[in-house]
Write a protein that holds these residues in place. Structure first.
Motif, mmCIF file in Angstrom:
data_model
loop_
_atom_site.group_PDB
_atom_site.id
_atom_site.type_symbol
_atom_site.label_atom_id
_atom_site.label_comp_id
_atom_site.label_asym_id
_atom_site.label_seq_id
_atom_site.Cartn_x
_atom_site.Cartn_y
_atom_site.Cartn_z
ATOM 1 N N ILE A 30 -0.824 -19.712 5.761
ATOM 2 C CA ILE A 30 -1.604 -19.290 4.593
ATOM 3 C C ILE A 30 -2.515 -18.110 4.961
ATOM 4 O O ILE A 30 -2.645 -17.155 4.191
ATOM 5 C CB ILE A 30 -2.418 -20.465 4.012
ATOM 6 C CG1 ILE A 30 -1.474 -21.518 3.422
ATOM 7 C CG2 ILE A 30 -3.394 -19.974 2.937
ATOM 8 C CD1 ILE A 30 -2.147 -22.820 3.035
ATOM 9 N N ARG A 31 -3.131 -18.147 6.128
ATOM 10 C CA ARG A 31 -3.988 -17.045 6.570
ATOM 11 C C ARG A 31 -3.194 -15.739 6.676
ATOM 12 O O ARG A 31 -3.677 -14.668 6.283
ATOM 13 C CB ARG A 31 -4.619 -17.368 7.929
ATOM 14 C CG ARG A 31 -5.662 -18.470 7.878
ATOM 15 C CD ARG A 31 -6.211 -18.779 9.261
ATOM 16 N NE ARG A 31 -6.978 -17.642 9.739
ATOM 17 C CZ ARG A 31 -7.013 -17.255 11.021
ATOM 18 N NH1 ARG A 31 -6.333 -17.907 11.947
ATOM 19 N NH2 ARG A 31 -7.728 -16.215 11.372
ATOM 20 N N ALA A 35 -3.682 -12.351 4.285
ATOM 21 C CA ALA A 35 -3.880 -10.991 4.794
ATOM 22 C C ALA A 35 -2.884 -10.027 4.162
ATOM 23 O O ALA A 35 -3.245 -8.904 3.780
ATOM 24 C CB ALA A 35 -3.758 -10.976 6.316
ATOM 25 N N LEU A 36 -1.638 -10.456 4.026
ATOM 26 C CA LEU A 36 -0.615 -9.604 3.403
ATOM 27 C C LEU A 36 -0.930 -9.376 1.928
ATOM 28 O O LEU A 36 -0.735 -8.271 1.408
ATOM 29 C CB LEU A 36 0.775 -10.217 3.570
ATOM 30 C CG LEU A 36 1.924 -9.433 2.936
ATOM 31 C CD1 LEU A 36 2.003 -8.013 3.491
ATOM 32 C CD2 LEU A 36 3.236 -10.182 3.145
ATOM 33 N N GLU A 37 -1.437 -10.388 1.254
ATOM 34 C CA GLU A 37 -1.848 -10.237 -0.147
ATOM 35 C C GLU A 37 -2.910 -9.148 -0.264
ATOM 36 O O GLU A 37 -2.812 -8.243 -1.096
ATOM 37 C CB GLU A 37 -2.388 -11.566 -0.684
ATOM 38 C CG GLU A 37 -3.023 -11.477 -2.055
ATOM 39 C CD GLU A 37 -4.040 -12.571 -2.296
ATOM 40 O OE1 GLU A 37 -5.054 -12.283 -2.959
ATOM 41 O OE2 GLU A 37 -3.851 -13.705 -1.825
ATOM 42 N N HIS A 38 -3.940 -9.219 0.576
ATOM 43 C CA HIS A 38 -4.997 -8.208 0.554
ATOM 44 C C HIS A 38 -4.438 -6.820 0.828
ATOM 45 O O HIS A 38 -4.767 -5.853 0.127
ATOM 46 C CB HIS A 38 -6.067 -8.521 1.594
ATOM 47 C CG HIS A 38 -6.977 -9.637 1.218
ATOM 48 N ND1 HIS A 38 -7.996 -10.050 2.043
ATOM 49 C CD2 HIS A 38 -7.047 -10.431 0.131
ATOM 50 C CE1 HIS A 38 -8.652 -11.054 1.476
ATOM 51 N NE2 HIS A 38 -8.078 -11.305 0.309
ATOM 52 N N ALA A 39 -3.612 -6.714 1.862
ATOM 53 C CA ALA A 39 -3.052 -5.412 2.232
ATOM 54 C C ALA A 39 -2.213 -4.840 1.089
ATOM 55 O O ALA A 39 -2.264 -3.641 0.813
ATOM 56 C CB ALA A 39 -2.219 -5.547 3.501
ATOM 57 N N GLY A 61 4.084 -17.577 0.075
ATOM 58 C CA GLY A 61 3.983 -16.270 -0.540
ATOM 59 C C GLY A 61 2.683 -16.155 -1.314
ATOM 60 O O GLY A 61 1.802 -16.990 -1.177
ATOM 61 N N PHE A 62 2.616 -15.110 -2.142
ATOM 62 C CA PHE A 62 1.384 -14.921 -2.907
ATOM 63 C C PHE A 62 1.685 -14.481 -4.330
ATOM 64 O O PHE A 62 2.699 -13.846 -4.606
ATOM 65 C CB PHE A 62 0.436 -13.947 -2.216
ATOM 66 C CG PHE A 62 0.982 -12.565 -1.976
ATOM 67 C CD1 PHE A 62 0.778 -11.550 -2.896
ATOM 68 C CD2 PHE A 62 1.676 -12.274 -0.808
ATOM 69 C CE1 PHE A 62 1.264 -10.274 -2.671
ATOM 70 C CE2 PHE A 62 2.159 -11.000 -0.567
ATOM 71 C CZ PHE A 62 1.955 -9.994 -1.504
ATOM 72 N N VAL A 179 5.321 -12.882 -4.692
ATOM 73 C CA VAL A 179 5.968 -12.253 -3.549
ATOM 74 C C VAL A 179 6.260 -13.366 -2.555
ATOM 75 O O VAL A 179 5.343 -13.995 -2.031
ATOM 76 C CB VAL A 179 5.083 -11.157 -2.905
ATOM 77 C CG1 VAL A 179 5.747 -10.587 -1.668
ATOM 78 C CG2 VAL A 179 4.776 -10.067 -3.928
ATOM 79 N N GLU A 180 7.531 -13.632 -2.364
ATOM 80 C CA GLU A 180 7.951 -14.727 -1.471
ATOM 81 C C GLU A 180 8.020 -14.223 -0.035
ATOM 82 O O GLU A 180 8.532 -13.136 0.235
ATOM 83 C CB GLU A 180 9.308 -15.262 -1.890
ATOM 84 C CG GLU A 180 9.760 -16.452 -1.102
ATOM 85 C CD GLU A 180 11.110 -16.982 -1.550
ATOM 86 O OE1 GLU A 180 11.603 -17.924 -0.898
ATOM 87 O OE2 GLU A 180 11.684 -16.463 -2.518
ATOM 88 N N THR A 181 7.478 -15.014 0.883
ATOM 89 C CA THR A 181 7.517 -14.673 2.305
ATOM 90 C C THR A 181 8.209 -15.805 3.066
ATOM 91 O O THR A 181 8.326 -16.919 2.579
ATOM 92 C CB THR A 181 6.090 -14.489 2.864
ATOM 93 O OG1 THR A 181 5.356 -15.700 2.681
ATOM 94 C CG2 THR A 181 5.377 -13.338 2.187
#
Length: 185
Positions: A30-31, A35-39, A61-62, A179-181
């Motif tokens: 989740i962390r 971070a990817l969500e923010h970026a 994902g986010f 956005v799936e990760t």
């Protein structure tokens, strides 16, 4: 002639499958997604500074809420992942993150409670304590919120890959995106 003592011993790697270890793995995923969500939001905001977006991260994902094209979002997510892993780690921290709000509320509660314990129980001193708490929280929340993001709620996504993005709609017809990760490692 080879003796039994001369043969290499098999190496056993023990995995920690405890509930605590599973919880730590989930939290780390989740962390990284956070971070990817923010970026991703930073990259989209660079393209359109007036764009108003918000997000929510999960271990898979986010979500992004706001007026953005799914294709543009997917391209921005890939670009964000590339940039953050090339060293632009500041992209993981965002000033409008909910972590900042949470930190501000904790500071307000802590300072307000602490001050109210030491001041007389009359209404005026108690109101002064509450006002002091609010001012202190507003001054400290951004810096402490960024520290909390850096050390608690985000982690550089070195073990993530982007699987895709899709548009979702709620019952009221409002659109959001997911956005799936995938976690690789």
């Amino acid at each position: 002639m080879t003796h039994a003592n001369d043969l290499p011993r098999p190496v056993t790697i023990e995995r920690d499958d405890s509930p605590l270890s599973a919880l730590q793995d989930l939290f780390e995923r989740i962390r990284q997604v956070h971070a990817l969500e923010h970026a991703t939001i930073w990259v989209l905001s660079e393209q359109d500074p007036d764009l108003k977006l918000s997000g929510f991260s999960t271990d898979r994902g986010f979500f992004i809420y706001g007026p953005v094209d799914t294709g543009a979002l997917l391209r921005a997510a890939h670009r964000a992942l590339e940039r953050i892993n090339r060293g632009e780690e500041n992209l993981a921290i965002h000033p409008r993150c909910g972590t900042n709000l949470s930190v501000g509320m904790l500071i307000t509660a802590g300072v307000g409670l602490g001050a109210s314990l030491f001041l007389p129980r009359r209404p005026l001193p108690q109101l002064v304590a509450l006002g002091t708490a609010a001012v202190a929280a507003s001054q400290l929340a951004t810096g402490l919120g960024a520290l909390a993001q850096r050390h608690l709620t985000t982690s550089i996504p070195r073990n993530l890959e982007i699987a895709g993005a899709r548009t979702l709609s709620d019952l009221a017809g409002r659109h959001s995106h997911f956005v799936e990760t995938r976690y690789i490692g």
